[in-house]
Design a protein around this motif. Structure first.
Motif, short mmCIF file in Angstrom:
data_model
loop_
_atom_site.label_atom_id
_atom_site.label_comp_id
_atom_site.label_asym_id
_atom_site.label_seq_id
_atom_site.Cartn_x
_atom_site.Cartn_y
_atom_site.Cartn_z
N ILE A 191 40.74 61.70 44.20
CA ILE A 191 41.71 61.97 45.27
C ILE A 191 41.04 62.75 46.39
N ALA A 192 40.26 63.76 46.01
CA ALA A 192 39.55 64.57 47.00
C ALA A 192 38.63 63.71 47.86
N LYS A 193 37.93 62.79 47.23
CA LYS A 193 37.02 61.91 47.97
C LYS A 193 37.77 61.03 48.95
N ALA A 194 38.92 60.47 48.50
CA ALA A 194 39.70 59.58 49.36
C ALA A 194 40.22 60.32 50.59
N TYR A 195 40.74 61.51 50.40
CA TYR A 195 41.22 62.31 51.53
C TYR A 195 40.07 62.73 52.45
N LYS A 196 38.93 63.04 51.85
CA LYS A 196 37.77 63.45 52.65
C LYS A 196 37.30 62.30 53.53
N GLU A 197 37.28 61.07 52.96
CA GLU A 197 36.82 59.91 53.71
C GLU A 197 37.75 59.59 54.88
N THR A 198 39.03 59.92 54.73
CA THR A 198 39.99 59.68 55.82
C THR A 198 40.10 60.90 56.73
N LYS A 199 39.37 61.98 56.39
CA LYS A 199 39.37 63.24 57.15
C LYS A 199 40.77 63.85 57.24
N ASP A 200 41.57 63.56 56.23
CA ASP A 200 42.94 64.10 56.20
C ASP A 200 42.96 65.33 55.29
N PHE A 201 42.35 66.41 55.77
CA PHE A 201 42.23 67.62 54.95
C PHE A 201 43.58 68.30 54.75
N SER A 202 44.41 68.27 55.76
CA SER A 202 45.75 68.87 55.63
C SER A 202 46.60 68.07 54.65
N GLY A 203 46.40 66.74 54.65
CA GLY A 203 47.13 65.90 53.70
C GLY A 203 46.76 66.21 52.26
N TYR A 204 45.46 66.50 52.05
CA TYR A 204 45.00 66.85 50.71
C TYR A 204 45.59 68.17 50.26
N LYS A 205 45.63 69.15 51.19
CA LYS A 205 46.22 70.44 50.86
C LYS A 205 47.70 70.31 50.55
N GLN A 206 48.40 69.48 51.30
CA GLN A 206 49.82 69.24 51.04
C GLN A 206 50.02 68.60 49.66
N PHE A 207 49.13 67.67 49.32
CA PHE A 207 49.22 67.02 48.02
C PHE A 207 49.05 68.05 46.89
N LEU A 208 48.09 68.96 47.03
CA LEU A 208 47.85 69.97 46.01
C LEU A 208 49.05 70.91 45.89
N ASN A 209 49.60 71.34 47.02
CA ASN A 209 50.77 72.22 47.00
C ASN A 209 51.97 71.52 46.35
N LYS A 210 52.16 70.26 46.70
CA LYS A 210 53.27 69.50 46.11
C LYS A 210 53.09 69.35 44.61
N SER A 211 51.85 69.12 44.19
CA SER A 211 51.56 68.98 42.75
C SER A 211 51.90 70.27 42.00
N LEU A 212 51.51 71.40 42.57
CA LEU A 212 51.80 72.69 41.94
C LEU A 212 53.30 72.95 41.87
N GLU A 213 54.00 72.60 42.92
CA GLU A 213 55.45 72.78 42.95
C GLU A 213 56.14 71.96 41.86
N GLN A 214 55.54 70.82 41.53
CA GLN A 214 56.14 69.94 40.51
C GLN A 214 55.63 70.23 39.10
N GLY A 215 54.78 71.28 38.97
CA GLY A 215 54.37 71.70 37.64
C GLY A 215 52.97 71.33 37.22
N ALA A 216 52.11 70.98 38.18
CA ALA A 216 50.72 70.65 37.84
C ALA A 216 50.02 71.87 37.26
N GLY A 217 48.92 71.63 36.55
CA GLY A 217 48.22 72.69 35.84
C GLY A 217 47.19 73.43 36.67
N VAL A 218 46.37 74.20 35.96
CA VAL A 218 45.45 75.14 36.61
C VAL A 218 44.32 74.44 37.37
N SER A 219 43.97 73.20 36.98
CA SER A 219 42.91 72.49 37.71
C SER A 219 43.29 72.27 39.17
N VAL A 220 44.56 71.97 39.40
CA VAL A 220 45.05 71.80 40.78
C VAL A 220 45.02 73.13 41.51
#
Length: 389
Positions: free
Chosen positions: A256-285
């Motif tokens: 996922i990190a690579k895909a967002y990096k290739e599209t230069k959508d760094f804010s989109g990646y951060k939003q994805f991580l925050n959304k994952s944590l909000e939904q109960g993702a674990g410590v790796s996120v």
């Protein structure tokens, strides 16, 4: 030795008694009483002289195949197979099938048992042929489909496994949604390795149509799109895991990190991580998000983020990340102690399994889509809690 011999005698006494009973009943109908009595006494002599194998063969010979003894032969064959004496079980079942007076029902039962014998010694081509022949018998169809499914999985014949599982589900009503999706994932992975991305994606589409919650299909699909440099489709595939099973997000994080990096959508990646944590993702996120926060706001903000998380959900991996952040700013006198603590936590993490089968409790450090222990599909999941996510 004497104890084992006693157990052997006790185990064979019912067979000897049954042989004697049937022999006696036939003696009243036969002119060969002396021959039968002689064989029966011979069997007893073998038994008393600690020759149980010869005794068993002698008693079986006395049990002539007829309507009174078919069930006894079948029971003995089953017993031999369970004891590991498969050659003897095969011989007994083949002897049954060769009898012209055997009814069609009993013959099919003997054929099924013979198929199980062949399975037990890995003669899958022979057992597959027998089970396929018996599919026309309603009394054995369900069991034969189960055995054929088992064979195709062992031989990794995923195409036939999918067909048999679909038949088992449609005609017998046995739920096979998860296994069928995995069979198409196996086919997709084969095609991917062969370089046929189009066929791989077609099989993954089938897998998701059968089981929309197939994390494995989404991971494979995202991986193929990533190889094709179709980054938007890759992100879409990986994002689906949030709804399928959020526990598997760590498996997709590097991609996922690579895909967002290739599209230069760094804010989109951060939003994805925050959304994952909000939904109960674990410590790796959390750790991944802390790296972004560290770059944006510094070590203190990253440490605060992790500390707040650990108060609610203690984690060795989170603790290690927190220690690493503090080492950089620790006084010279405190740094060796923190480094020692970091080494201890690292050893604890490295020794712990990452996954556990929800069906049988099997632990492993690598992901398996089919549990190596109980053979259940989709039962191995990331461990949660202080030692996991």
């Amino acid at each position: 030795m004497e104890q084992w011999f006693l157990y052997g005698v006790l185990a064979l006494l019912p067979l000897a008694a049954l042989s004697g009973f049937l022999m006696g009943r036939r003696q009243r109908k036969s002119e060969k009483d002396g021959s039968l009595s002689s064989n029966y006494i011979k069997g007893l002599n073998y038994l008393l002289n600690e020759q149980p194998d010869k005794a068993v063969d002698t008693f079986i010979d006395l049990l002539k195949v007829d309507t009174d003894t078919v069930e006894t032969h079948l029971a003995l064959g089953n017993l031999f197979r369970k004891r590991g004496e498969v050659d003897r079980a095969i011989r007994l079942h083949q002897n049954l099938i060769a009898r012209p007076q055997l009814s069609g029902k009993d013959r099919n039962t003997a054929l099924y048992q013979l198929g199980l014998d062949y399975n037990a010694v890995g003669m899958y081509d022979r057992s597959e042929k027998l089970f396929t022949e018996l599919l026309d018998d309603p009394a054995h169809k369900s069991d034969c489909l189960v055995q054929l499914l088992h064979i195709h999985q062992l031989t990794r014949d995923w195409d036939d496994a999918a067909k048999v599982a679909e038949e088992l589900q449609s005609s017998m009503g046995v739920e096979q949604t998860k296994p069928i999706a995995h069979f198409y994932c196996e086919l997709a992975d084969q095609k991917r390795r062969e370089g046929d991305s189009k066929a791989a994606l077609a099989n993954l589409k089938k897998a998701l149509s059968i089981n929309s919650d197939s994390v494995r299909a989404s991971l494979l699909q995202g991986q193929i799109y990533l190889q094709q440099k179709n980054f938007k489709q890759a992100i879409k595939s990986f994002q689906r895991i949030l709804q399928q099973d959020i526990a598997f997000i760590p498996e997709a994080l590097p991609k996922i990190a690579k895909a967002y990096k290739e599209t230069k959508d760094f804010s989109g990646y951060k939003q994805f991580l925050n959304k994952s944590l909000e939904q109960g993702a674990g410590v790796s996120v959390l750790i991944e998000l802390s790296k972004i926060v560290q770059k944006e706001k510094g070590d203190k903000a990253a440490a605060l983020l992790i500390g707040e998380f650990l108060q609610e959900r203690p984690s060795l991996k989170g603790l290690q990340r927190l220690i690493a952040l503090h080492i950089e700013h620790a006084q010279d006198s405190a740094r060796p102690s923190l480094q020692l603590l970091d080494d201890i936590v690292e050893k604890l993490i490295s020794r712990k399994p990452r996954y556990e089968c929800q069906n049988c409790g099997f632990h492993t450090k690598a992901i398996y889509w089919q549990c190596p222990s109980c053979k259940e599909w989709s039962s191995v999941k990331p461990i949660k809690g202080i030692e996991g996510e």
